[in-house]
Scaffold this motif. Structure first.
Motif, PDB file in Angstrom:
ATOM      1  N   UNK A  58     -20.611  20.837  -4.797  1.00  0.00           N
ATOM      2  CA  UNK A  58     -19.638  21.066  -3.734  1.00  0.00           C
ATOM      3  C   UNK A  58     -19.979  20.210  -2.529  1.00  0.00           C
ATOM      4  N   UNK A  59     -19.026  19.410  -2.075  1.00  0.00           N
ATOM      5  CA  UNK A  59     -19.176  18.619  -0.855  1.00  0.00           C
ATOM      6  C   UNK A  59     -18.461  19.345   0.281  1.00  0.00           C
ATOM      7  N   UNK A  60     -19.197  19.634   1.353  1.00  0.00           N
ATOM      8  CA  UNK A  60     -18.655  20.317   2.534  1.00  0.00           C
ATOM      9  C   UNK A  60     -18.651  19.326   3.689  1.00  0.00           C
ATOM     10  N   UNK A  61     -17.493  19.101   4.291  1.00  0.00           N
ATOM     11  CA  UNK A  61     -17.380  17.996   5.249  1.00  0.00           C
ATOM     12  C   UNK A  61     -17.926  18.301   6.639  1.00  0.00           C
ATOM     13  N   UNK A  62     -18.062  19.576   6.988  1.00  0.00           N
ATOM     14  CA  UNK A  62     -18.500  19.921   8.348  1.00  0.00           C
ATOM     15  C   UNK A  62     -19.521  21.045   8.304  1.00  0.00           C
TER      16      UNK A  62
ATOM     17  N   UNK B 286     -19.160  10.347  -1.388  1.00  0.00           N
ATOM     18  CA  UNK B 286     -19.722  11.656  -1.691  1.00  0.00           C
ATOM     19  C   UNK B 286     -18.933  12.384  -2.776  1.00  0.00           C
ATOM     20  N   UNK B 287     -17.613  12.222  -2.787  1.00  0.00           N
ATOM     21  CA  UNK B 287     -16.820  12.962  -3.778  1.00  0.00           C
ATOM     22  C   UNK B 287     -16.698  12.210  -5.105  1.00  0.00           C
ATOM     23  N   UNK B 288     -17.359  11.053  -5.197  1.00  0.00           N
ATOM     24  CA  UNK B 288     -17.344  10.321  -6.468  1.00  0.00           C
ATOM     25  C   UNK B 288     -18.037  11.106  -7.572  1.00  0.00           C
ATOM     26  N   UNK B 289     -18.942  12.018  -7.172  1.00  0.00           N
ATOM     27  CA  UNK B 289     -19.707  12.781  -8.159  1.00  0.00           C
ATOM     28  C   UNK B 289     -19.685  14.272  -7.816  1.00  0.00           C
ATOM     29  N   UNK B 290     -18.537  14.770  -7.344  1.00  0.00           N
ATOM     30  CA  UNK B 290     -18.434  16.167  -6.932  1.00  0.00           C
ATOM     31  C   UNK B 290     -17.384  16.888  -7.758  1.00  0.00           C
ATOM     32  N   UNK B 291     -17.592  18.198  -7.917  1.00  0.00           N
ATOM     33  CA  UNK B 291     -16.614  19.044  -8.587  1.00  0.00           C
ATOM     34  C   UNK B 291     -15.620  19.638  -7.593  1.00  0.00           C
ATOM     35  N   UNK B 292     -16.109  19.897  -6.377  1.00  0.00           N
ATOM     36  CA  UNK B 292     -15.303  20.591  -5.362  1.00  0.00           C
ATOM     37  C   UNK B 292     -15.484  19.888  -4.025  1.00  0.00           C
TER      38      UNK B 292
ATOM     39  N   UNK C 278      -9.352  20.991   8.687  1.00  0.00           N
ATOM     40  CA  UNK C 278      -8.063  20.454   9.112  1.00  0.00           C
ATOM     41  C   UNK C 278      -8.165  19.065   9.739  1.00  0.00           C
ATOM     42  N   UNK C 279      -9.356  18.661  10.162  1.00  0.00           N
ATOM     43  CA  UNK C 279      -9.485  17.346  10.795  1.00  0.00           C
ATOM     44  C   UNK C 279      -9.849  16.258   9.797  1.00  0.00           C
ATOM     45  N   UNK C 280      -9.993  16.601   8.533  1.00  0.00           N
ATOM     46  CA  UNK C 280     -10.294  15.613   7.497  1.00  0.00           C
ATOM     47  C   UNK C 280      -8.997  15.175   6.831  1.00  0.00           C
ATOM     48  N   UNK C 281      -8.725  13.878   6.836  1.00  0.00           N
ATOM     49  CA  UNK C 281      -7.498  13.365   6.233  1.00  0.00           C
ATOM     50  C   UNK C 281      -7.738  13.103   4.751  1.00  0.00           C
ATOM     51  N   UNK C 282      -7.241  13.989   3.922  1.00  0.00           N
ATOM     52  CA  UNK C 282      -7.410  13.883   2.476  1.00  0.00           C
ATOM     53  C   UNK C 282      -6.128  13.268   1.925  1.00  0.00           C
ATOM     54  N   UNK C 283      -6.039  11.953   2.003  1.00  0.00           N
ATOM     55  CA  UNK C 283      -4.804  11.273   1.647  1.00  0.00           C
ATOM     56  C   UNK C 283      -4.847  10.755   0.210  1.00  0.00           C
TER      57      UNK C 283
ATOM     58  N   UNK D 260      -9.630   7.685  -5.156  1.00  0.00           N
ATOM     59  CA  UNK D 260     -10.999   7.189  -5.255  1.00  0.00           C
ATOM     60  C   UNK D 260     -11.980   8.237  -5.763  1.00  0.00           C
ATOM     61  N   UNK D 261     -11.530   9.487  -5.858  1.00  0.00           N
ATOM     62  CA  UNK D 261     -12.429  10.560  -6.290  1.00  0.00           C
ATOM     63  C   UNK D 261     -12.837  10.367  -7.741  1.00  0.00           C
ATOM     64  N   UNK D 262     -14.034  10.843  -8.038  1.00  0.00           N
ATOM     65  CA  UNK D 262     -14.509  10.772  -9.414  1.00  0.00           C
ATOM     66  C   UNK D 262     -13.773  11.748 -10.309  1.00  0.00           C
ATOM     67  N   UNK D 263     -13.911  11.606 -11.619  1.00  0.00           N
ATOM     68  CA  UNK D 263     -13.187  12.465 -12.562  1.00  0.00           C
ATOM     69  C   UNK D 263     -13.609  13.927 -12.512  1.00  0.00           C
ATOM     70  N   UNK D 264     -14.778  14.207 -11.931  1.00  0.00           N
ATOM     71  CA  UNK D 264     -15.240  15.593 -11.861  1.00  0.00           C
ATOM     72  C   UNK D 264     -14.461  16.417 -10.845  1.00  0.00           C
ATOM     73  N   UNK D 265     -13.913  15.779  -9.821  1.00  0.00           N
ATOM     74  CA  UNK D 265     -13.264  16.531  -8.747  1.00  0.00           C
ATOM     75  C   UNK D 265     -12.008  17.229  -9.266  1.00  0.00           C
ATOM     76  N   UNK D 266     -12.046  18.555  -9.271  1.00  0.00           N
ATOM     77  CA  UNK D 266     -10.916  19.322  -9.785  1.00  0.00           C
ATOM     78  C   UNK D 266     -10.462  20.422  -8.829  1.00  0.00           C
TER      79      UNK D 266
END
Length: 329
Positions: A9-13, A46-52, A57-62, A68-74
């Motif tokens: 799990x990657x936590x941005x803040x 960081x999310x290239x190898x993350x599941x979660x 709200x201040x992170x732009x997840x476009x 660019x996310x890895x295949x694990x991110x679901x």
């Protein structure tokens, strides 16, 4: 869905200590121990190898970041209710679930909206600044005259959980409730808050004294309140926004405040946060807050607990309870 014993799990803040500690117990957590949001490049790495991914709200997840996310991110388990910062279509295209945290900040947000509904017409911010300046000359019959809120009409745009909670509070101050919503509420809900429905926003604006914005920000609500609609609100009208800054045409609002098109505004959100237009800062008839409507210890902990629950249920191979479905906004 696959079962994951310990998802990465990657936590941005930084989150509250108790929430971070519980996450570390349950998951393989990659925390970003920073107060500012990470750059898109760093987040992508960081999310290239993350599941979660747990964004705020201040992170732009476009679409670019999601691609660019890895295949694990679901799973994108958003820390917060609003998801206008996440490209939901891009997530669906990659078969990535998105969850949010509804209901945890209803009372706190409604309390803040009610505080602004009182503060703006009664000029509380101006009065506080006057006392601190040392220039207060004492009580006078014509000094610091504001407007009474009792007997006024409040229009609510977006009559969801928070809008209804605001309505209940406002009724206690003798304020009549009007609302505009995508869909009319059931009669029993309208009766509970004694609310009058307006199918057309423009019609409501001509009848009310105060406007509270509580709808999501999306393509249909971007600049929903523009110069024309501010003029409909009128010279004795007040605007309260604790939702998203982009719902209001900010330059038009500034002009309306400067020119007396409306009487005042209470803003907890801005179009280009954390930047605030200096013209707003210089205006006496606006109360400005740093996006703090949900900033209570209780709300932050409850939000984190919902994030954890969504991740755990998803990792156990089940559909998370707070999945954001198509058409949410």
């Amino acid at each position: 869905m696959a079962v994951l014993a310990r998802p990465r799990v990657v936590v941005t803040r930084r989150l509250p200590d108790a929430i971070e500690a519980r996450m570390r117990e349950l998951f393989d957590v990659v925390p970003l121990a920073e107060e500012r949001p990470p750059s898109p490049d760093r987040l992508a790495a960081l999310i290239a190898d993350a599941d979660v991914l747990v964004p705020t709200i201040v992170d732009r997840i476009d679409a670019t970041l999601i691609a660019a996310a890895g295949p694990r991110l679901k799973l994108i388990a958003n820390y917060g209710n609003g998801v206008d910062h996440i490209d939901l279509a891009a997530a669906r295209a990659r078969d990535i679930l998105v969850t949010n945290t509804p209901g945890v900040l209803t009372d706190d947000a409604a309390d803040m909206a009610m505080a602004l509904i009182l503060a703006v017409p009664r000029r509380l911010s101006e009065g506080e600044r006057l006392v601190r300046s040392g220039e207060w000359a004492g009580w006078g019959p014509t000094a610091m005259l504001g407007r009474r809120v009792s007997g006024k009409k409040l229009g609510i745009v977006g009559m969801g959980r928070i809008g209804q909670a605001i309505a209940l509070r406002a009724r206690g101050f003798g304020i009549a409730i009007h609302y505009h919503n995508r869909r009319r509420l059931p009669h029993v809900v309208e009766k509970a808050v004694d609310a009058t429905y307006h199918a057309e926003l423009d019609d409501m604006l001509t009848e009310i004294d105060m406007l509270s914005i509580n709808c999501p920000h999306n393509a249909s609500t971007h600049h929903l309140i523009d110069a024309r609609r501010l003029a409909l609100l009128g010279r004795q009208g007040y605007l309260i926004n604790i939702a998203r800054g982009e719902i209001v045409d900010e330059p038009a609002l500034i002009a309306a405040l400067e020119q007396g098109v409306i009487a005042g505004a209470g803003l907890d959100v801005f179009a280009h946060e954390p930047a605030v237009d200096p013209r707003l800062i210089g205006l006496p008839n606006v109360v400005l807050l740093p996006h703090m409507a949900s900033a209570t210890i209780e709300a932050r902990h409850a939000t984190g607990e919902k994030v954890i629950a969504n991740i755990r249920i998803w990792a156990d191979g089940h559909r998370p309870p707070d999945q954001v479905l198509e058409g949410w906004a």
